[in-house]
Design an enzyme around this catalytic site. Structure first.
Site: not given
Lengths: 284, 284
Positions: A41, A125, A219, A189, A123
């Protein structure tokens, strides 16, 4: 003017790995190279990749005779299956942390859990994880949404890799008294949580905070949100040229952090620009 | 003087069931009847059972030709095995909620989890659960103890049936950021948490709170702790005779609750005694 930088900011492990895989295949192959959705992104990096012959296509694109690259955010299994059967070659650049989420979703589905995915359902993900979770699944993005969840005897929880841990704590506090078994896979993460902690610490010390990253990056948005929560004026910029000099009036300490898809060269450019502005002011 | 009573207080399901099983076998058998440790944590009830021929013995007692009753708090599997092989007959009066904890401990052990038991390691319930949990186990009783826990890749959590949910929420908040997989079985019994909520609500409305129950009863102690946390003067009493009249000077509203092993007759006796004191004062 003092500049405080999060020294750990910049490409995360998954982004670095994906870029390396993509550049290698782009150099080596004679075929067309497609990434299914943007690889990462960061619009500037995507533009640079285009210069190297890497094209962004949609999930339904015709990939016959092309090399298909699965983006860092992953894809749902049905889409992956089609790509594998139709493409000349598939490169899986899915972030290994996201891959773990796929595995956990599959495990929970097989063991008959109702799956709770914590994150943004729009999103990519989460769209990918949903493909592995099956039909007995709920997606929530805020602790408040946990209040209205019905009782499930077995609830399995998977978290978007970029989600803030504080909100997960609140969600669990709301659920644990009502649900007999909760099995939580903490799929956040480390890189992300380290950046979030560092950003909050820096934001508390400065009057103005720059978060460098793509406007479409989850993020990066979270970093902006966290810095603002510290009461600090925060600007999201993709490139140094976006800096508005007037923001720096009377600012003595400025902070810098960046999203996981932001190249180091963009961070350096912002530092240079700020130093330039500062020295012009001293001279003046 | 107004008296506010938790109408739900008194024997819980598990205690009622255990007493019924014990009284039935005591009436029906010609053999000696032993409970392995006190059947429930109420000294007066245990004394009454003694009158019906039910004797409290230790885990190592000679049980040949006797009927052995497993207490509500459960026993460890090794002890149960010996009792089953040596006793004339075994009556399992283990609370069904505690039995669930045993099953969860066994499941987590078989699936290679490190087991975290939240509760008092010296309480017979936890001693029993420990017997099912095997060797890879940690017991903590406060959220602070969670801070020093090392990382485990897979952590399975079991909670003492009488433990307050608020502390579990704090423990989970401390652990979820550090541990990859946490699988929590909420083994707190509904009766216990309902009593705790009711006790807190009543304590906030009164100037003096009586908690009626055994001094060796974990759920009774928790009720005392919760009432005190509301800033209310709280007295733990086993019988009405322990009421100190001077405590009631200038008290307009008094609250009453009781542990899960407290017979209704003891609660009524406390109410009668308080009404007697109140009417004597009015007359005076």
């Amino acid at each position: 003017m003092e500049i405080i930088l999060d020294e750990g900011a910049g490409f995360c492990f998954g982004v670095e790995r994906a870029l390396k895989m993509t550049e290698e295949v782009a150099r080596a192959t004679q075929e067309r190279v497609y990434t299914i959705g943007p690889l990462i992104h960061n619009p500037q990096v995507i533009e640079e990749l285009k210069g190297e012959g890497v094209e962004v296509v949609g999930e339904d694109a015709d990939v016959h005779n092309a090399v298909s690259i699965l983006r860092t955010h992953g894809v749902a299994p049905a889409a992956e299956q089609r790509l594998r059967s139709e493409s000349k070659k598939v490169i899986d650049a899915t972030c290994p942390y996201v891959k773990k989420s796929h595995q956990y979703a599959e495990l929970l589905r097989k063991e008959d859990y109702h799956i709770l995915i914590v994150g943004d359902r729009n999103h990519p993900e989460i769209k990918g994880v949903l493909g592995y979770a099956g039909k007995r699944v709920t997606v929530i993005n805020t602790p408040e949404e946990a209040d209205t969840m019905p009782h499930y005897p077995k609830l399995g929880v998977i978290i978007q890799t970029t989600y803030p841990i504080e909100k997960v704590q609140k969600i669990l506090a709301k659920l644990v008294g009502r649900i007999t078994e909760i099995r939580v896979f903490n799929t956040i993460c480390d890189y992300t949580s380290d950046r979030q902690i560092a950003a909050a610490n820096i934001a508390r010390k400065v009057q103005l905070m720059y978060v460098i990253g793509g406007r479409n990056s989850a993020n990066t948005s979270k970093l902006v949100e966290i810095c603002k929560q510290q009461g600090t004026i925060t600007r999201l910029i993709e490139v140094a040229e976006e800096i508005d000099e007037s923001d720096l009036d009377n600012v003595e300490r400025v902070g810098i952090t960046a999203g996981a898809s932001t190249p180091e060269v963009r961070i350096s450019a912002v530092i240079s620009r700020l130093e330039q502005i500062a020295s012009a002011r001293v001279t003046h």
